[in-house]
Design a protein around this motif. Sequence first.
Motif, mmCIF file in Angstrom:
data_model
loop_
_atom_site.group_PDB
_atom_site.id
_atom_site.type_symbol
_atom_site.label_atom_id
_atom_site.label_comp_id
_atom_site.label_asym_id
_atom_site.label_seq_id
_atom_site.Cartn_x
_atom_site.Cartn_y
_atom_site.Cartn_z
ATOM 1 N N GLU A 63 0.715 -1.187 -0.053
ATOM 2 C CA GLU A 63 0.075 -0.179 0.001
ATOM 3 C C GLU A 63 0.809 1.086 0.008
ATOM 4 O OE1 GLU A 63 -3.155 -0.633 3.010
ATOM 5 O OE2 GLU A 63 -3.880 -2.351 1.756
ATOM 6 N N GLY A 64 1.930 1.132 0.555
ATOM 7 C CA GLY A 64 2.868 2.323 0.739
ATOM 8 C C GLY A 64 3.556 2.638 -0.639
ATOM 9 N N GLU A 65 3.670 1.566 -1.527
ATOM 10 C CA GLU A 65 4.632 1.788 -2.765
ATOM 11 C C GLU A 65 3.623 1.591 -3.874
ATOM 12 O OE1 GLU A 65 7.908 2.084 -3.047
ATOM 13 O OE2 GLU A 65 7.836 2.477 -0.760
ATOM 14 N N GLY A 66 2.168 1.754 -3.488
ATOM 15 C CA GLY A 66 1.412 1.630 -4.706
ATOM 16 C C GLY A 66 1.289 0.531 -5.648
ATOM 17 N N ILE A 67 1.415 -0.506 -4.935
ATOM 18 C CA ILE A 67 1.412 -1.934 -5.625
ATOM 19 C C ILE A 67 0.101 -2.294 -5.652
ATOM 20 C CG2 ILE A 67 2.418 -4.205 -5.708
ATOM 21 C CD1 ILE A 67 4.952 -3.009 -4.081
ATOM 22 N N GLY A 68 -0.759 -2.167 -4.519
ATOM 23 C CA GLY A 68 -1.974 -2.546 -4.517
ATOM 24 C C GLY A 68 -2.549 -2.518 -3.127
ATOM 25 N N GLU A 69 -3.813 -3.237 -3.073
ATOM 26 C CA GLU A 69 -4.229 -3.261 -1.570
ATOM 27 C C GLU A 69 -4.393 -4.683 -1.203
ATOM 28 O OE1 GLU A 69 -8.177 -1.715 -2.239
ATOM 29 O OE2 GLU A 69 -7.395 0.365 -2.425
ATOM 30 N N LEU A 70 -4.269 -4.910 0.050
ATOM 31 C CA LEU A 70 -3.975 -6.394 0.535
ATOM 32 C C LEU A 70 -5.411 -6.395 1.560
ATOM 33 C CD1 LEU A 70 -2.145 -8.615 -0.483
ATOM 34 C CD2 LEU A 70 -1.099 -8.326 2.014
ATOM 35 N N HIS A 71 -6.366 -7.091 1.419
ATOM 36 C CA HIS A 71 -7.533 -7.088 2.377
ATOM 37 C C HIS A 71 -7.497 -8.530 3.041
ATOM 38 C CE1 HIS A 71 -9.183 -3.357 1.012
ATOM 39 N NE2 HIS A 71 -8.888 -4.056 -0.265
ATOM 40 N N THR A 72 -7.535 -8.315 4.255
ATOM 41 C CA THR A 72 -7.605 -9.643 5.334
ATOM 42 C C THR A 72 -9.192 -9.897 5.458
ATOM 43 O OG1 THR A 72 -5.440 -9.184 5.859
ATOM 44 C CG2 THR A 72 -6.777 -11.146 6.847
ATOM 45 N N LEU A 73 -9.625 -11.132 5.185
ATOM 46 C CA LEU A 73 -10.963 -11.136 5.673
ATOM 47 C C LEU A 73 -10.840 -12.016 6.898
ATOM 48 C CD1 LEU A 73 -11.430 -10.729 2.336
ATOM 49 C CD2 LEU A 73 -13.748 -11.472 2.979
ATOM 50 N N ALA A 74 -11.494 -11.786 7.876
ATOM 51 C CA ALA A 74 -11.622 -12.564 9.234
ATOM 52 C C ALA A 74 -12.667 -13.819 9.050
ATOM 53 C CB ALA A 74 -12.000 -11.925 10.346
ATOM 54 N N GLY A 75 -12.472 -14.889 9.953
ATOM 55 C CA GLY A 75 -13.495 -16.084 9.774
ATOM 56 C C GLY A 75 -13.032 -17.261 9.147
ATOM 57 N N ALA A 76 -13.949 -18.323 9.297
ATOM 58 C CA ALA A 76 -13.536 -19.694 8.574
ATOM 59 C C ALA A 76 -13.452 -19.405 7.154
ATOM 60 C CB ALA A 76 -14.851 -20.445 8.954
ATOM 61 N N ALA A 77 -14.296 -18.433 6.517
ATOM 62 C CA ALA A 77 -14.241 -18.533 4.995
ATOM 63 C C ALA A 77 -13.098 -17.357 4.562
ATOM 64 C CB ALA A 77 -15.537 -18.356 4.376
ATOM 65 N N GLY A 78 -12.507 -17.009 5.649
ATOM 66 C CA GLY A 78 -11.737 -15.705 5.479
ATOM 67 C C GLY A 78 -10.595 -15.994 4.745
ATOM 68 N N GLY A 79 -9.320 -15.099 4.680
ATOM 69 C CA GLY A 79 -8.294 -15.275 3.960
ATOM 70 C C GLY A 79 -7.551 -13.676 3.479
ATOM 71 N N VAL A 80 -6.567 -13.792 2.864
ATOM 72 C CA VAL A 80 -6.195 -12.603 2.205
ATOM 73 C C VAL A 80 -6.463 -12.594 0.885
ATOM 74 C CG1 VAL A 80 -3.828 -13.522 2.183
ATOM 75 C CG2 VAL A 80 -3.951 -11.172 2.555
ATOM 76 N N ARG A 81 -6.711 -11.167 0.289
ATOM 77 C CA ARG A 81 -6.985 -10.985 -0.996
ATOM 78 C C ARG A 81 -5.932 -9.952 -1.340
ATOM 79 N NH1 ARG A 81 -12.467 -10.443 -1.637
ATOM 80 N NH2 ARG A 81 -12.840 -12.508 -2.553
ATOM 81 N N PHE A 82 -5.330 -10.166 -2.763
ATOM 82 C CA PHE A 82 -4.330 -8.932 -3.241
ATOM 83 C C PHE A 82 -5.018 -8.255 -4.557
ATOM 84 C CE2 PHE A 82 -1.380 -7.943 -6.630
ATOM 85 C CZ PHE A 82 -0.745 -6.653 -6.219
ATOM 86 N N THR A 83 -5.358 -6.841 -4.555
ATOM 87 C CA THR A 83 -5.849 -6.281 -5.494
ATOM 88 C C THR A 83 -5.046 -5.186 -5.872
ATOM 89 O OG1 THR A 83 -8.043 -6.345 -4.101
ATOM 90 C CG2 THR A 83 -8.144 -4.798 -6.177
ATOM 91 N N PRO A 84 -4.442 -5.254 -7.134
ATOM 92 C CA PRO A 84 -3.477 -4.733 -7.774
ATOM 93 C C PRO A 84 -4.315 -3.456 -8.056
ATOM 94 C CG PRO A 84 -3.779 -6.455 -9.036
ATOM 95 C CD PRO A 84 -4.761 -6.431 -8.136
ATOM 96 N N LYS A 85 -3.598 -1.984 -7.467
ATOM 97 C CA LYS A 85 -4.174 -0.819 -7.749
ATOM 98 C C LYS A 85 -3.171 0.166 -8.100
ATOM 99 C CE LYS A 85 -8.876 -0.625 -6.143
ATOM 100 N NZ LYS A 85 -9.796 -0.599 -5.249
ATOM 101 N N ALA A 86 -3.258 0.731 -9.138
ATOM 102 C CA ALA A 86 -2.045 1.902 -9.335
ATOM 103 C C ALA A 86 -2.618 3.222 -8.782
ATOM 104 C CB ALA A 86 -1.860 1.877 -10.826
ATOM 105 N N PRO A 87 -1.959 4.015 -7.900
ATOM 106 C CA PRO A 87 -2.483 5.311 -7.659
ATOM 107 C C PRO A 87 -2.529 6.239 -8.886
ATOM 108 C CG PRO A 87 -0.476 4.578 -6.412
ATOM 109 C CD PRO A 87 -0.712 3.741 -7.491
ATOM 110 N N LYS A 88 -3.831 7.028 -8.764
ATOM 111 C CA LYS A 88 -4.236 7.782 -9.906
ATOM 112 C C LYS A 88 -2.759 8.789 -10.326
ATOM 113 C CE LYS A 88 -8.692 8.845 -11.537
ATOM 114 N NZ LYS A 88 -9.805 9.366 -11.390
#
Lengths: 272, 272
Positions: free
Chosen positions: A53-78
């Motif tokens: 997130e600091g380098e503008g590579i993308g977002e990392l979202h962590t979902l809690a719970g049994a069906a949870g996990g981590v998801r990387f969403t590439p995002k380029a800062p505008k």
Amino acid sequence: MKKLKRSARLVEMTQYLLCRPHVLIPLTTFADQYHSAKSSISEDLAIVKEVFEGEGIGELHTLAGAAGGVRFTPKAPKETSLGFVRSLCEQLQQPERILPGSFLYMSDLLGQPSIVQEIGRTFATAFADQAADVVMTVETKGIPLAYATASFMNLPVVLVRRDAKVTEGSAVSINYVSGFNKRIQTMSLARRALKEDAKVLIIDDFMRVGGTIRGMMDLLQEFKATVTGIGVFVESTEVEERLVDNYISLARMTAVDPKTKRVDVYPGSYFD
Amino acid sequence: MKKLKRSARLVEMTQYLLCRPHVLIPLTTFADQYHSAKSSISEDLAIVKEVFEGEGIGELHTLAGAAGGVRFTPKAPKETSLGFVRSLCEQLQQPERILPGSFLYMSDLLGQPSIVQEIGRTFATAFADQAADVVMTVETKGIPLAYATASFMNLPVVLVRRDAKVTEGSAVSINYVSGFNKRIQTMSLARRALKEDAKVLIIDDFMRVGGTIRGMMDLLQEFKATVTGIGVFVESTEVEERLVDNYISLARMTAVDPKTKRVDVYPGSYFD
């Protein structure tokens, strides 16, 4: 079963996440793979998240719970995309690019995988929340842009052909009028290429009046598909009316001045 | 000027290297960027190297001296590629893929960016030492494979068109005979697309007799270019003589049995 140190885990997880954009990865996948406690994995991910997130590579979202996990969403800062597009615009303005018929030679730029990747990353950012099922383009020059976009979105690519091809099986064809020179043309899509009710993101390299994209939209009606977004790399501003609304362009070019052979290219509607 | 901890540096360096295959990066680039001693950077790189080489991501070579630095070369272990190709072959053998004229529907597979990426990584591994200047393909279905290969090799892509296009400027065209159905066809390449004496890696999705690839080789003679390698995704074994030697295929398909509608697809010459 390997047991890695944090430093090695971080290298591997970074690579693993970068290759799997938009995929929900259960923390147990990492925990099992590295024989580590989930709490250690969570700490690792916090480090990765901060850098991504600091380098503008993308977002990392962590979902809690049994069906949870981590998801990387590439995002380029505008800001990053704007700087990138500005440097492309400068190159596109070079007078030696102007071809008869006011076309602009851009095959060299679109032949650079790093440029194509960055265009794809920009489109993927712009359309990240549209929940498309597939990325669609029509041959030929939009193809690399569609693949680059799709790879950052973890979506398949569907390719519209200019003619029905023997290697595609049964296909749906339509005729359409190319907006600029008013010629009747054909485009076709293999029947099995698209499921019914698909949500489609259309990507193309260039738009003048928008006849080709309008054609794709008409073709999609035959598949009962919905268009969730339209992205074009360069749009020409020399037309008065367009056949398409609600698109995003990354760059705009004015009409070529036939006397001075001058063309202006500047950032597109994505940056308005 | 930021000062990162080793853990954060590792995440960032991993991402940085993965995006810049085949580029020599001076250690001072990292040292300056992270405000760290070169010795720390060297230790970081040793960790990255161990993971990259242990996990089959690629090789990391460090060159000592003033002009030195580190270079990442993506390489897929042959075993990994073989497993990947075997699973593709299984899918390609599905009887419902057989189309009239003994063609095989494979657009769905070649529409998956992750499959395309892995094919590209395999070609990039196979041709890593050929010192090509560009990757060339002919429209349409080879395009994503050529871009994927080129992105792992840090090379530009040059696209041969089926006809001279107004958007490409002056072009060199040749006629060639497609090997299978003996039709005379045209292909063309923009004059400015290729420098003289270029070394060219040809990538295509499918080869039967090899007429199209032979055509590309003839076209390249007009540019005084040299072919350093030829890679095709699937070759058909139903021909007796080919117009092309010295190519690498990733998969081979037999003739389709018209009675049983059966086709065999198995790993290609790269794995012989």
